[in-house]
Write an enzyme that holds these catalytic residues in place. Structure first.
Site, PDB file in Angstrom:
ATOM      1  N   GLU A 168      18.273  26.814   1.697  1.00 19.74           N
ATOM      2  CA  GLU A 168      18.929  25.925   2.661  1.00 19.74           C
ATOM      3  C   GLU A 168      19.333  26.770   3.871  1.00 19.74           C
ATOM      4  OE1 GLU A 168      20.832  22.441  -0.181  1.00 19.74           O
ATOM      5  OE2 GLU A 168      22.091  24.183   0.220  1.00 19.74           O
ATOM      6  N   ASN A 195      24.327  21.290  -3.423  1.00 21.09           N
ATOM      7  CA  ASN A 195      25.614  21.319  -4.134  1.00 21.09           C
ATOM      8  C   ASN A 195      26.467  20.076  -3.901  1.00 21.09           C
ATOM      9  OD1 ASN A 195      25.025  23.641  -5.429  1.00 21.09           O
ATOM     10  ND2 ASN A 195      26.122  24.985  -4.021  1.00 21.09           N
ATOM     11  N   SER A 208      28.321  28.996  -1.530  1.00 22.63           N
ATOM     12  CA  SER A 208      27.910  27.767  -2.216  1.00 22.63           C
ATOM     13  C   SER A 208      28.635  26.547  -1.686  1.00 22.63           C
ATOM     14  CB  SER A 208      28.284  27.839  -3.696  1.00 22.63           C
ATOM     15  OG  SER A 208      27.553  28.788  -4.358  1.00 22.63           O
TER      16      SER A 208
HETATM   17  C1  LIG Z   1      35.569  19.885 -13.994  1.00 23.04           C
HETATM   18  C2  LIG Z   1      35.252  20.578 -12.747  1.00 23.04           C
HETATM   19  C3  LIG Z   1      34.070  21.440 -12.850  1.00 23.04           C
HETATM   20  C4  LIG Z   1      33.654  21.879 -11.508  1.00 23.04           C
HETATM   21  C5  LIG Z   1      32.263  22.225 -11.550  1.00 23.04           C
HETATM   22  C6  LIG Z   1      31.904  22.858 -10.310  1.00 23.04           C
HETATM   23  C7  LIG Z   1      30.526  23.371 -10.515  1.00 23.04           C
HETATM   24  C8  LIG Z   1      30.139  24.181  -9.376  1.00 23.04           C
HETATM   25  C9  LIG Z   1      28.825  24.820  -9.646  1.00 23.04           C
HETATM   26  C10 LIG Z   1      28.042  24.831  -8.381  1.00 23.04           C
HETATM   27  C11 LIG Z   1      26.933  25.755  -8.526  1.00 23.04           C
HETATM   28  C12 LIG Z   1      26.693  26.454  -7.279  1.00 23.04           C
HETATM   29  C13 LIG Z   1      25.487  27.300  -7.408  1.00 23.04           C
HETATM   30  C14 LIG Z   1      24.704  27.214  -6.164  1.00 23.04           C
HETATM   31  O1  LIG Z   1      25.235  27.414  -5.081  1.00 23.04           O
HETATM   32  C15 LIG Z   1      23.302  26.825  -6.177  1.00 23.04           C
HETATM   33  C16 LIG Z   1      22.495  27.177  -7.380  1.00 23.04           C
HETATM   34  O2  LIG Z   1      21.891  28.197  -7.475  1.00 23.04           O
HETATM   35  S1  LIG Z   1      22.469  26.021  -8.573  1.00 23.04           S
HETATM   36  C17 LIG Z   1      21.396  26.699  -9.773  1.00 23.04           C
HETATM   37  C18 LIG Z   1      19.990  26.352  -9.486  1.00 23.04           C
HETATM   38  N1  LIG Z   1      19.189  26.841 -10.565  1.00 23.04           N
HETATM   39  C19 LIG Z   1      18.683  26.068 -11.509  1.00 23.04           C
HETATM   40  O3  LIG Z   1      18.862  24.875 -11.498  1.00 23.04           O
HETATM   41  C20 LIG Z   1      17.912  26.776 -12.590  1.00 23.04           C
HETATM   42  C21 LIG Z   1      17.259  25.817 -13.509  1.00 23.04           C
HETATM   43  N2  LIG Z   1      16.514  26.548 -14.503  1.00 23.04           N
HETATM   44  C22 LIG Z   1      15.216  26.913 -14.352  1.00 23.04           C
HETATM   45  O4  LIG Z   1      14.588  26.607 -13.356  1.00 23.04           O
HETATM   46  C23 LIG Z   1      14.615  27.697 -15.481  1.00 23.04           C
HETATM   47  O5  LIG Z   1      15.352  27.449 -16.632  1.00 23.04           O
HETATM   48  C24 LIG Z   1      14.535  29.237 -15.200  1.00 23.04           C
HETATM   49  C25 LIG Z   1      13.491  29.502 -14.106  1.00 23.04           C
HETATM   50  C26 LIG Z   1      15.877  29.809 -14.782  1.00 23.04           C
HETATM   51  C27 LIG Z   1      14.112  29.964 -16.481  1.00 23.04           C
HETATM   52  O6  LIG Z   1      13.026  29.361 -17.011  1.00 23.04           O
HETATM   53  P1  LIG Z   1      12.869  29.175 -18.580  1.00 23.04           P
HETATM   54  O7  LIG Z   1      11.518  28.611 -18.849  1.00 23.04           O
HETATM   55  O8  LIG Z   1      14.039  28.422 -19.049  1.00 23.04           O
HETATM   56  O9  LIG Z   1      13.010  30.642 -19.167  1.00 23.04           O
HETATM   57  P2  LIG Z   1      12.031  31.867 -19.181  1.00 23.04           P
HETATM   58  O10 LIG Z   1      12.899  33.015 -19.472  1.00 23.04           O
HETATM   59  O11 LIG Z   1      10.885  31.573 -20.096  1.00 23.04           O
HETATM   60  O12 LIG Z   1      11.477  32.039 -17.695  1.00 23.04           O
HETATM   61  C28 LIG Z   1      10.402  31.274 -17.160  1.00 23.04           C
HETATM   62  C29 LIG Z   1       9.630  32.147 -16.229  1.00 23.04           C
HETATM   63  O13 LIG Z   1      10.473  32.591 -15.170  1.00 23.04           O
HETATM   64  C30 LIG Z   1      10.516  34.020 -15.121  1.00 23.04           C
HETATM   65  N3  LIG Z   1      11.869  34.431 -14.724  1.00 23.04           N
HETATM   66  C31 LIG Z   1      13.008  33.849 -15.103  1.00 23.04           C
HETATM   67  N4  LIG Z   1      14.040  34.457 -14.515  1.00 23.04           N
HETATM   68  C32 LIG Z   1      13.536  35.450 -13.743  1.00 23.04           C
HETATM   69  C33 LIG Z   1      14.094  36.431 -12.905  1.00 23.04           C
HETATM   70  N5  LIG Z   1      15.412  36.531 -12.705  1.00 23.04           N
HETATM   71  N6  LIG Z   1      13.270  37.290 -12.283  1.00 23.04           N
HETATM   72  C34 LIG Z   1      11.945  37.221 -12.437  1.00 23.04           C
HETATM   73  N7  LIG Z   1      11.341  36.299 -13.226  1.00 23.04           N
HETATM   74  C35 LIG Z   1      12.126  35.432 -13.875  1.00 23.04           C
HETATM   75  C36 LIG Z   1      10.162  34.460 -16.497  1.00 23.04           C
HETATM   76  O14 LIG Z   1       9.597  35.739 -16.493  1.00 23.04           O
HETATM   77  C37 LIG Z   1       9.158  33.412 -16.927  1.00 23.04           C
HETATM   78  O15 LIG Z   1       7.892  33.720 -16.383  1.00 23.04           O
HETATM   79  P3  LIG Z   1       6.582  33.346 -17.209  1.00 23.04           P
HETATM   80  O16 LIG Z   1       5.467  33.649 -16.284  1.00 23.04           O
HETATM   81  O17 LIG Z   1       6.656  31.878 -17.512  1.00 23.04           O
HETATM   82  O18 LIG Z   1       6.647  34.185 -18.414  1.00 23.04           O
HETATM   83  N1  LIG Z   2      26.110  32.193  -8.939  1.00 24.84           N
HETATM   84  C1  LIG Z   2      25.320  31.297  -8.367  1.00 24.84           C
HETATM   85  O1  LIG Z   2      24.568  30.590  -9.065  1.00 24.84           O
HETATM   86  C2  LIG Z   2      25.297  31.148  -6.900  1.00 24.84           C
HETATM   87  C3  LIG Z   2      26.253  31.726  -6.091  1.00 24.84           C
HETATM   88  N2  LIG Z   2      26.195  31.580  -4.722  1.00 24.84           N
HETATM   89  C4  LIG Z   2      27.199  32.216  -3.860  1.00 24.84           C
HETATM   90  O2  LIG Z   2      26.840  33.591  -3.712  1.00 24.84           O
HETATM   91  C5  LIG Z   2      28.023  34.379  -3.586  1.00 24.84           C
HETATM   92  C6  LIG Z   2      28.002  35.452  -4.662  1.00 24.84           C
HETATM   93  O3  LIG Z   2      27.945  34.835  -5.929  1.00 24.84           O
HETATM   94  P1  LIG Z   2      27.435  35.639  -7.225  1.00 24.84           P
HETATM   95  O4  LIG Z   2      26.363  36.570  -6.844  1.00 24.84           O
HETATM   96  O5  LIG Z   2      27.225  34.631  -8.261  1.00 24.84           O
HETATM   97  O6  LIG Z   2      28.749  36.469  -7.573  1.00 24.84           O
HETATM   98  P2  LIG Z   2      28.858  37.815  -8.428  1.00 24.84           P
HETATM   99  O7  LIG Z   2      30.263  37.875  -8.889  1.00 24.84           O
HETATM  100  O8  LIG Z   2      27.766  37.933  -9.389  1.00 24.84           O
HETATM  101  O9  LIG Z   2      28.633  38.948  -7.312  1.00 24.84           O
HETATM  102  C7  LIG Z   2      29.512  39.217  -6.268  1.00 24.84           C
HETATM  103  C8  LIG Z   2      29.429  40.705  -5.999  1.00 24.84           C
HETATM  104  O10 LIG Z   2      30.091  40.983  -4.770  1.00 24.84           O
HETATM  105  C9  LIG Z   2      30.713  42.260  -4.903  1.00 24.84           C
HETATM  106  N3  LIG Z   2      31.739  42.350  -3.875  1.00 24.84           N
HETATM  107  C10 LIG Z   2      32.929  41.711  -3.827  1.00 24.84           C
HETATM  108  N4  LIG Z   2      33.592  42.031  -2.679  1.00 24.84           N
HETATM  109  C11 LIG Z   2      32.772  42.886  -2.005  1.00 24.84           C
HETATM  110  C12 LIG Z   2      32.876  43.562  -0.758  1.00 24.84           C
HETATM  111  N5  LIG Z   2      33.935  43.407   0.045  1.00 24.84           N
HETATM  112  N6  LIG Z   2      31.852  44.365  -0.368  1.00 24.84           N
HETATM  113  C13 LIG Z   2      30.773  44.526  -1.165  1.00 24.84           C
HETATM  114  N7  LIG Z   2      30.615  43.896  -2.350  1.00 24.84           N
HETATM  115  C14 LIG Z   2      31.614  43.078  -2.751  1.00 24.84           C
HETATM  116  C15 LIG Z   2      31.247  42.268  -6.334  1.00 24.84           C
HETATM  117  O11 LIG Z   2      31.450  43.594  -6.787  1.00 24.84           O
HETATM  118  C16 LIG Z   2      30.121  41.548  -7.082  1.00 24.84           C
HETATM  119  O12 LIG Z   2      29.172  42.446  -7.624  1.00 24.84           O
HETATM  120  C17 LIG Z   2      29.191  33.408  -3.651  1.00 24.84           C
HETATM  121  O13 LIG Z   2      29.554  33.049  -2.345  1.00 24.84           O
HETATM  122  C18 LIG Z   2      28.610  32.216  -4.407  1.00 24.84           C
HETATM  123  O14 LIG Z   2      29.262  31.024  -4.117  1.00 24.84           O
HETATM  124  C19 LIG Z   2      25.196  30.883  -4.102  1.00 24.84           C
HETATM  125  C20 LIG Z   2      24.200  30.313  -4.859  1.00 24.84           C
HETATM  126  C21 LIG Z   2      24.197  30.353  -6.307  1.00 24.84           C
END
Ligand SMILES: CCCCCCCCCCCCCC(=O)CC(=O)SCCNC(=O)CCNC(=O)[C@H](O)C(C)(C)COP(=O)(O)OP(=O)(O)OC[C@H]1O[C@@H](n2cnc3c(N)ncnc32)[C@H](O)[C@@H]1OP(=O)(O)O
Ligand SMILES: NC(=O)C1=CN([C@@H]2O[C@H](COP(=O)(O)OP(=O)(O)OC[C@H]3O[C@@H](n4cnc5c(N)ncnc54)[C@H](O)[C@@H]3O)[C@@H](O)[C@H]2O)C=CC1
Length: 305
Positions: free
Chosen positions: A173, A211, A140
């Protein structure tokens, strides 16, 4: 003519084709990546630390596939069941990293967000995998160039950054470093499209595109809760109804997982010590200490059952 075109296409496809994919880490992200790759017809191997973790990944994938199967085969539960079983049959589990990459065209790493742990893994992978294998990290927030620095295949190394939940989020990405070859980049890009994602090209800059914008936003939301400016619930309502986001920032932080969030924050604080956005926060420290990792552990800013 069409025969020649077809032959040319199939030759170039065969050259760059990615059929065998090994995913290291079957957590939140790795299991989603395994699922979408298997749905696209790849042979997939998930590597985890032990058999319990593999079982957890398998259960998560089955649940997610059931949701997809229900949608695809609304009126035919039997077809939905067959769909789930067919996709699951393309996914194998392993706890042996070295043997799991023997025949891999692509390895996608999705383990914890920690440079040292990723370096240890890639050193092992580089020794074990054949020359042809492309390595990608789903990191990430870490530098792909730095992750790749411990390998002897910097030209066959890039970033494939997926979004959570992987089966639902359309973006991928595709990150290239200064060393990533055109052939590697094209193979990653074509694979991303083949598994149904919309790809964007990113340089290896901190946070890539999403991000770079999302982390400061989530960071400020957490600081607002800490300062008592507004409650987590009200901030989430505000961003959903006032800005049209599908989830509020605190719901999203719970969704990402606070262990991962803390790893990201700690890494960026070390890299950018003067930026107040990345200073450690009491809330995150407390959550992680208490095992409140968000949705995946059942509690974070909210409780889940
Ligand atoms: C002070 C310091 C703090 C520091 C902070 C630092 C923060 C760092 C954090 C950085 C994060 C890094 C993460 C990253 O690298 C990148 C990311 O991934 S960011 C996350 C991006 N994701 C989002 O933004 C998700 C947003 N949400 C949504 O789009 C929806 O809410 C979601 C699709 C998840 C769910 O939809 P919702 O309507 O809310 O719920 P439903 O349960 O009704 O689902 C709708 C629809 O989707 C189907 N579905 C949901 N999940 C799944 C699944 N896993 N598999 C299959 N299908 C899924 C579900 O069945 C529903 O289908 P329908 O046909 O509508 O019934
Ligand atoms: N959580 C998020 O929303 C997102 C996370 N990422 C990135 O994806 C990576 C994984 O994140 P998550 O899936 O959230 O973490 P997670 O904690 O859910 O999964 C990590 C998994 O890796 C396994 N693991 C650790 N060391 C290992 C090894 N040496 N060999 C095999 N398996 C090992 C752990 O047992 C665990 O199940 C991180 O680099 C994170 O930054 C990227 C996009 C979104």
């Amino acid at each position: 003519m069409s025969f020649i075109v077809k032959r040319c296409l199939s030759t170039s496809t065969a050259k760059n084709a990615i059929n065998n994919v090994t995913i290291i880490g079957g957590g939140l992200m790795g299991s989603g990546i395994a699922q979408v790759a298997a749905q696209a017809g790849n042979n997939v191997t998930i590597v985890e630390v032990n058999s319990d973790a593999l079982k957890k990944a398998d259960i998560g994938i089955a649940k997610s596939l059931e949701r997809v199967g229900k949608k695809l085969h609304k009126d035919n539960p039997n077809d939905a069941k067959n769909f789930v079983e067919q996709i699951r049959s393309r996914i194998n589990g392993s706890t042996d990293t070295k043997s799991a990459v023997q025949d891999a065209d692509l390895v996608v790493e999705a383990i914890v967000e920690n440079m040292k742990v990723k370096h240890d893994l890639f050193k092992t992978l580089d020794q074990a995998a054949p020359q042809k294998t492309i390595f990608a990290s789903n990191t990430s927030s870490l530098s792909i160039t730095e992750i790749s620095s411990v390998t002897n295949r910097k030209d066959r190394f890039g970033g494939l950054h997926f979004f959570n939940p992987v089966p639902m989020m359309k973006l991928l990405e595709v990150v290239r470093t200064e060393n990533t070859s055109d052939e590697t980049f094209n193979a990653m890009w074509n694979w991303g499209k083949a598994i149904g994602k919309t790809c964007i090209k990113c340089k290896d800059t901190p946070g890539f595109v999403v991000n770079r914008l999302l982390v400061p936003y989530l960071s400020e939301a957490i600081k607002m809760v800490e300062r008592g400016d507004a409650s987590a619930e009200d901030i989430d309502i505000a961003m959903k109804l006032g800005a049209g986001y599908p989830m509020g920032p605190l719901e999203l932080a719970d969704y990402v997982g606070h262990d991962t969030t803390k790893f990201i924050l700690d890494g960026w604080h070390e890299k950018f010590p003067d930026n107040p956005l990345f200073e450690p926060t009491k809330i995150l420290e407390k959550f992680v200490k208490e095992g409140k990792l968000g949705r995946k552990s059942g509690e974070g800013f909210y409780k889940y059952n």
